[in-house]
Design an enzyme around this catalytic site. Structure first.
Site, short mmCIF file in Angstrom:
data_model
loop_
_atom_site.label_atom_id
_atom_site.label_comp_id
_atom_site.label_asym_id
_atom_site.label_seq_id
_atom_site.Cartn_x
_atom_site.Cartn_y
_atom_site.Cartn_z
N THR B 149 0.82 -1.21 0.00
CA THR B 149 0.00 0.00 0.00
C THR B 149 0.86 1.27 0.00
O THR B 149 1.89 1.32 0.65
CB THR B 149 -0.90 -0.01 1.25
OG1 THR B 149 -1.74 -1.15 1.18
CG2 THR B 149 -1.76 1.24 1.33
N GLY B 188 3.28 -2.83 8.84
CA GLY B 188 3.62 -3.02 10.26
C GLY B 188 5.09 -3.36 10.41
O GLY B 188 5.65 -4.12 9.62
N GLU B 431 -6.16 -5.74 3.41
CA GLU B 431 -6.17 -6.92 2.53
C GLU B 431 -7.38 -6.96 1.61
O GLU B 431 -7.91 -8.04 1.32
CB GLU B 431 -6.09 -8.21 3.36
CG GLU B 431 -4.87 -8.31 4.25
CD GLU B 431 -3.56 -8.30 3.45
OE1 GLU B 431 -3.59 -8.56 2.24
OE2 GLU B 431 -2.51 -7.99 4.06
#
Lengths: 665, 665
Positions: B149, B188, B431
């Site tokens: 992303t 993350g 997702e």
């Protein structure tokens, strides 16, 4: 004024807007004078640099965050009081947008909120004139809060356990917390901020429990701010939102207060312990109604904030392809996005409009009450209960839908949408839990249904029940037809639920058991009633408002109100199919008209949220600022993170190297 | 073992449970051996005192919180690896509950989650055997994450802007971020934790864009952990949940990596720049399906956590009066409370059951793919899209309903419900964003409908469309009747939506415009399809499962599945009225049966959540612990607040006295 470049898409949207945004701003503010006053306050407060954060508060520890909020809260209050003198102007909410600037200073709730929002108003409404003269005089250094909820009991007031036992020998009340569950829990500002507290407690005189009464209790020393002996006070810890509200707990160990500290406007306790009962038990309902109507007003503002953020972001964000050869469209062009967002614009207008009407009704009922006429109080109370519940729940859905419509970026704290969600979802629970509120209204509706059944005439807002019990409930495809259809639904659900309730009783069940077996349906009945009121009053008041504004604005306001009606008709199509003559084909028509309205509103979407005129500092959102610099702001905000001020965090040498590399990751 | 007194109401509930809770525990774990293994891991990890917090992490600053999470994450990994050696056991999620203990250590997400959850799996599935041998060998000190992303693009992969341009002269790829919006955003662990990263980028060779490919990029020095020259990396700031995930951003300034760092299991770039295309474009779909099926499994667990907390709390909490003479009842006795909570118990079982079935299907399809048979991949992909979307959205509603059912205390961070909400709501977006997923499935359904229209046979899970297009759709009041009714609804909505789409096209609109005008309905069609699959598979698999368990457990599992079906039939009653022969009277019967089921499940509610067997440390909730010491725990947790460790906060002398008292509050 500002030299910032405005995003080209927003410029285009603003050029294409068909109505005068300034006119809408004045309407939303309740008049041009309010707009001017609001802007004056905003400009003035924002001129103080010490009210601005260098590091956003969400990076601080819980304790530092509190201290920062106290600092800013104190400065803000003195800034406002020095300029406007009159303490009453320093209010934190109300029927207009004048003091929304507070949100720009303390983003996640001021620890002084309950001082202004509950402590002072309770004294004003429940203390005697002599008490008011003493407690409301300036310079007494009282910082107050309002303590009702306990660890073990919330909305069910009769269950509160804190006791206030009168001792006639010393002319004192002995405040006591007999159990752990009797500890007060939740009041904002209670933990470390307030030195006084309105405490709701069971009044005991000579062994007799006289029910819940309000007492003014000093809990900390004015000079040292240390808790007084016999007081156990502290904070309850982090929550979902309201991080800087300083919510606290409070327990008493036989703590004595003077007799004159009971709020005595209504009931009184004389020196010898004689209890003088309030002339009217229902007087306290007025305060509850006030608080709940106020919540509907607040929700109009919070939904407007969320809608402003999400609509502007949707105008700036481009994503995916509709046609392979075209550039990526603004996501606002997708009908799914319009479906997600426009209902929030309409909902904010609905709540502002309906709460204006509710305020009018409230003031009329209060005026009646002073002359001893209580006739309309039950209906108003029932209205306020279900509207508070349904509006808080719907608004929460709206805000979350706006947040989710912003994709991943809607999860960023810097979008402010997570904080708004915390704010708004809390209204479902505080000042009367959703289901309990719905059942209060249901109890009223059952009473009203019995009256209708007996052929008696009904109060104005429930009069539709009589009409629709006898009618064929023919479907008509128009806004008025939708209102009529929703009335048919509500009347039918109320009837069906009452019949079920009565059947249970006839079959030998106690009223209590029958009631419990019908709870799910009773809540449905309340919701159906609230839908009628919301749709009918929003539509009716819009007809009045549009006759006073320019033609182009009238068209758009009308479209929004129509959208709201069609949206809810479609949401409730199952009920309409059950209780009116609506057909599958009619529902297709509803869907078609709904989608037409989305297309009609599309060109004015940005204009409509500009019309809420919420300053960037109050929006406090990287995604929603007026200039549309979404990506730049996201990055600028991220760069304020203390983790980004050093290229290497100490945890690498402290933990990653010794543990991970040694264990051969 | 424990000497703590168990709450009397919970003792009573457990005595009255009609089935063997241990048997249910083994079923939920997927077998008795899994239960044993899980408990062994839990006991072992919890024996390490350094993994426990002294001060709950929510009191810390954002930076301290991160450092604490790294510390605990590192210790946890080395603890697990030292005991079980095999790196593959240190997984953070999967098809069983073995490693749920991670939640007890790092409550709001480990910064190493994506190393185990995405970095290693992507190498396993997309790197060549030689690359795998090198990158997966232990001791290479790689800490990785997965960067897809960007600031400007999420689910729409083709829009990603990061480029990887091949330079044949040096045999390197030049990684570059041409714009602000091309910065990677969200991964993350990326911010301060990872030293490597899988980067998805547009591959350019000799001026030609060959689409998105995966590259392994080192971003920090292994020894010093300093960002490498040409890398701009940092954290994106606080979010709604995932506070310790260390989500980061990443930008490249013409950063060079060796040719061999492109993941080359499928496509390859040869030394001279020759591009060897993957034999099958669809291979990457496998990974996406894997991730989405996994989300359904995770949701079963998170909904179980929320249900456990809310049901136990509802058994302990007493409130209000049903009858004036009786004590306050457990709130679990109110039918409204049962209506709020039991659907969550059923939903967790539904997701576990349906995801078990999905995993079986997935493994079959993957096995087929290795033999070159791709036939069943499109159906599986369409299934995974709509199930991921609908389950994440429903689960979010469930968790929020559980939270709101706990009244005010559900807002306490110490209840853990706010953190669960952050977790679960994020699955709606990550997702594959909800609406995009629904439209992927819709695209498949339109294709299938065309096949049905042309008389071709349909894949198994959509075969109902043919059947119901021709049927009268007569309503039958039974679980199978409900499934059939929901099939009729789905088939009809799919048909209606396709007809609308085709009409738009016939009226001269382009396919793209017609598609956009039909989006809202297309999403509805997908949802209706997902409802069919969820209800049908849950019901069908339950019939199989119940034939293998003891009678008493079978009865309860059957009741839960039935509850799920009746709940959704009532929720979708509007659609059933439109597309089947169901009558108003039938709907009353559904409601009656639904309420009977609530009453049947009531005595086993606590037993059912005990059957999820979630340890107190993993629940991490003051409201939901096994012993039911709700109020004691709320107070004990609050007392851990640093604000409560001193009777007087410095802000009094620093701000309140100088500002407020001076301005004569």
């Amino acid at each position: 004024m500002t030299k910032t470049k405005i995003n080209a898409d927003l410029l285009k949207e603003r050029r294409n807007c068909t109505f005068d945004v300034q006119e809408l701003i004045h309407l939303n503010d309740g008049g041009i004078h309010n707009t001017a006053k609001r802007k004056e306050i905003e400009e003035y407060v924002l001129s103080f640099d010490e009210l601005k954060d260098k590091i956003p508060e969400e990076y601080l520890s819980h304790k530092d965050r509190y201290e920062s909020a106290v600092r800013k809260g104190c400065i803000l209050i003195s800034v406002l009081q020095n300029r406007w003198k009159d303490q009453s102007t320093v209010q934190f909410s109300g029927q207009n947008n004048l003091y929304r600037i507070v949100c720009a200073v303390v983003k996640d709730m001021s620890p002084f909120m309950l001082h202004f929002g509950m402590f002072l108003p309770t004294i004003s409404s429940q203390a005697s004139p002599e008490q008011q003269a003493e407690w409301l005089r300036s310079g007494n250094n009282m910082i107050g809060t309002y303590a009702q909820t306990e660890l073990g009991h919330g909305t069910f007031l009769r269950g509160l356990e804190t006791t206030a036992t009168y001792d006639a020998t010393t002319e004192e009340f002995i405040m006591h917390s007999p159990t752990l569950t009797s500890y007060k829990w939740w009041p904002g500002g209670l933990a470390q901020t307030a030195n006084h507290c309105i405490v709701m407690a069971q009044l005991h005189i000579s062994g007799k429990n006289l029910g819940i009464h309000a007492f003014l209790v000093q809990i900390r020393d004015i000079e040292t701010h240390m808790p007084l002996p016999g007081i156990k006070v502290g904070e309850i810890g982090p929550k979902f939102g309201f991080q800087t509200a300083n919510n606290g707990f409070l327990g008493f160990n036989n703590f004595r207060i003077p007799r004159k500290n009971m709020l005595m406007k209504n009931s009184q306790v004389l020196k010898d312990g004689t209890y003088v009962k309030s002339k009217n038990d229902k007087l306290t309902y007025g305060t509850m109604v006030y608080v709940r109507v106020n919540i509907v007003t607040e929700l109009a503002f919070e939904v407007a904030r969320a809608a402003t953020i999400a609509v502007r972001y949707a105008a700036v964000r481009h994503q995916s392809k509709m046609k392979p050869e075209d550039p990526e469209p603004q996501i606002l062009d997708y009908t799914t996005q319009q479906h997600k967002l426009f209902i929030s614009i309409a909902t904010s207008h609905a709540y502002r409009t309906v709460s204006d009407w509710l305020w009018k009704t409230y003031h009329q009922v209060v005026a009646d009450m002073t002359t001893g006429n209580m006739k309309n109080l039950p209906e108003l109370h029932a209205l306020a209960c279900c509207l508070k519940a349904v509006c808080s729940s719907d608004a929460t859905t709206c805000v979350e839908q706006c947040r989710l419509a912003c994709g991943g970026h809607g999860y960023m704290t810097s979008s402010n949408l997570p904080i708004l969600y915390g704010f708004v979802s809390a209204t479902i629970t505080y000042e009367g839990e959703y289901t309990v509120m719905m059942l209060q209204t249901a109890r009223y509706l059952v009473k009203v249904y019995k009256q209708a059944y007996e052929g008696k005439s009904l109060p104005p807002n429930t009069a539709y029940i009589t009409k629709h019990l006898e009618a064929k409930n023919s479907w008509v495809d128009s806004p008025e037809g939708i209102i009529s259809g929703l009335q048919a639904v509500a009347a039918s659900i109320i009837k069906q639920t009452c019949e079920m309730l009565f059947q249970h009783i006839e079959s030998g069940k106690s009223y209590a058991d029958a009631w419990n077996l019908s709870l799910v349906q009773l809540v449905n009945a309340s919701e159906a009633h609230a839908r009628v009121v919301l749709c009918e009053m929003y539509w009716r008041e819009t007809q009045t408002i549009t006759s006073t504004v320019s033609k182009n604005l009238a068209i758009v306001l009308q479209q929004l109100a129509e959208l709201y009606l069609y949206y809810w008709a479609l949401e409730k199509r199952g009920d309409l199919l059950m209780f009116t003559t609506i057909t599958k084909e009619d529902i297709r028509k509803l869907q078609k008209r709904y989608e037409e309205l989305l297309a009609l509103i599309r060109p004015n979407a940005v204009g409509l949220v500009d019309g809420f005129d919420i300053r960037d500092e109050i929006l406090s959102s990287t995604l929603g600022a007026y200039d549309g610099r979404v990506y730049e702001r996201l990055m600028e905000e991220a760069m304020k993170s203390p983790l980004n001020s050093e290229p290497l965090n100490a945890s690498f040498h402290n933990y990653i190297k010794p543990y991970l590399f040694k264990s051969k990751i």
